[in-house]
Motif scaffolding. Structure first.
Motif, PDB file in Angstrom:
ATOM      1  N   ILE A 149      84.493 105.959 104.837  1.00 23.82           N
ATOM      2  CA  ILE A 149      84.433 106.028 103.378  1.00 23.82           C
ATOM      3  C   ILE A 149      83.037 106.393 102.869  1.00 23.82           C
ATOM      4  CG2 ILE A 149      86.230 104.288 103.242  1.00 23.82           C
ATOM      5  CD1 ILE A 149      84.096 102.367 102.142  1.00 23.82           C
ATOM      6  N   TRP A 155      86.267 110.082  99.352  1.00 18.84           N
ATOM      7  CA  TRP A 155      85.976 108.673  99.112  1.00 18.84           C
ATOM      8  C   TRP A 155      84.932 108.433  98.035  1.00 18.84           C
ATOM      9  CZ3 TRP A 155      89.352 105.367 100.847  1.00 18.84           C
ATOM     10  CH2 TRP A 155      90.154 105.740 101.933  1.00 18.84           C
ATOM     11  N   ALA A 271      91.372 106.256  97.759  1.00 19.75           N
ATOM     12  CA  ALA A 271      89.997 106.026  97.322  1.00 19.75           C
ATOM     13  C   ALA A 271      89.950 105.578  95.862  1.00 19.75           C
ATOM     14  CB  ALA A 271      89.174 107.303  97.514  1.00 19.75           C
TER      15      ALA A 271
END
Length: 349
Positions: A149, A155, A271
């Motif tokens: 991430i 992300w 995300a």
């Protein structure tokens, strides 16, 4: 029987290999040659900026194995890469909660003024880590098809959007309502139903795309069973109560886990959902989905002193608490609990 077992084993292995091939195909991956990259027509340097991890997983893995003295054998799977991805999720999520909490106060967004970072550490920190642990494995963030991430797209950008959108949405008067049976049946304005209908349509389109993805990878039955099991574990026990409150931290946490396909659009929503979860924790805290009912249960179960105003003595001279009275959405009556408390106070007087 031997031939049948061999055939079954080959079939299972073929299914696993088929899913791996599907994940590795450029058109379904988050890689540099995927649909997203072709559609955006980004130059190579821009793609590297957007899709390169801030901390390279392989570099971090070498450091991890050096510190843990895991040995030099590359064939040994010590779970190091999974641990690195999980550590990134934990670290960046906690940093995000601290940042959004401070930003919300500085911007003057709606926030629980009594909720502090000290409260977060003392009351919510452990359960948030457990939430993220579940999000990590159910959401398949541990898979090789998922980048860590700590890259900008999807992300970084989508987590940022998700972490500020709920607070910005509060500037619209018609969105200042909760998702509870009482609020929906008694206080929702008409425009909010239109807004909710739009979200439902978008959810249906997204859900159909997700089902098609699971079907292509031959994992649709297992994903359906998984979603039903998680619903029974996390939603059904509380949904039967009139006080059930679908906090946005809870709703986006649950939906984000289900968006566990390898395509970029599934990871993008995941995300955004993670960002919304961060916003909910940072701004209001990890409030229970049962609200006052759970607080009442825990306070009376522990016989907290501050609940004496709600207690009486039975004929055996033992302390008893009056039953919790939830707001009745069928009659749009939220005054029952206050009336019950006032009656108790008058009795004690």
């Amino acid at each position: 029987a031997f031939i049948h077992n061999q055939t079954t084993g080959r079939s299972a292995l073929a299914c696993v290999e088929m899913e791996d091939i599907y994940v590795q195909e450029a058109k379904f991956s988050q890689g540099d040659d995927g649909i997203l990259s072709q559609w955006l027509c980004l130059s190579s340097w821009m793609k590297r900026i957007l899709m390169t991890n801030v901390v390279d997983d392989n570099t971090a893995l070498l450091l991890y194995r050096h510190l843990c003295r895991a040995g030099e054998d590359p064939g040994v799977d010590d779970g190091g890469l999974v641990m690195i991805k999980l550590s990134k999720l934990w670290l960046l999520s906690v940093i995000g909660i601290v940042f959004v909490h401070s930003l919300a106060r500085w911007m003057g967004w709606e926030i629980d003024e009594n909720y502090t970072l000290h409260d977060f550490i003392q009351y919510d920190f452990t359960t948030v880590l457990l939430d993220l642990l579940c999000f990590f494995f159910v959401g398949r963030l541990c898979n090789s098809s998922c980048r860590g991430i700590d890259c900008l797209f999807p992300w970084g950008i989508l987590i940022t959007l998700g972490s500020i959108y709920p607070s910005i949405a509060n500037d619209f008067e018609f969105l200042r309502h909760s998702v509870t049976m009482y609020e929906i049946m008694c206080t929702w304005p008409f425009i909010l139903f239109i807004y909710a209908l739009g979200l439902v349509i978008m959810a249906i389109v997204f859900g159909v795309s997700l089902i098609r993805s699971h079907h292509r990878r031959k994992v649709l039955p297992s994903r359906i069973v998984e979603a039903l099991a998680l619903s029974c574990l996390f939603i059904l026990p509380g949904a039967t109560s009139n006080t059930f409150h679908l906090h946005h931290w809870f709703g986006m946490w649950f939906l984000g886990m289900q968006s566990n396909a390898p395509e970029w659009w599934a990871r993008a929503f995941q995300a955004f959902a993670l960002g919304s979860y961060i916003n909910g924790i940072a701004v209001y805290g990890r409030d229970s989905v049962l609200g006052c009912q759970e607080a009442f249960y825990r306070s009376t179960n522990q016989e907290c002193d501050f609940m004496q105003c709600y207690s009486t003595l039975n004929p055996e001279n033992e302390t008893e608490y009056k039953e919790f009275v939830a707001p009745d959405w069928r009659l749009c009556n939220a005054a029952d609990l206050r009336t019950s408390i006032n009656d108790t106070n008058q009795y004690e007087s």
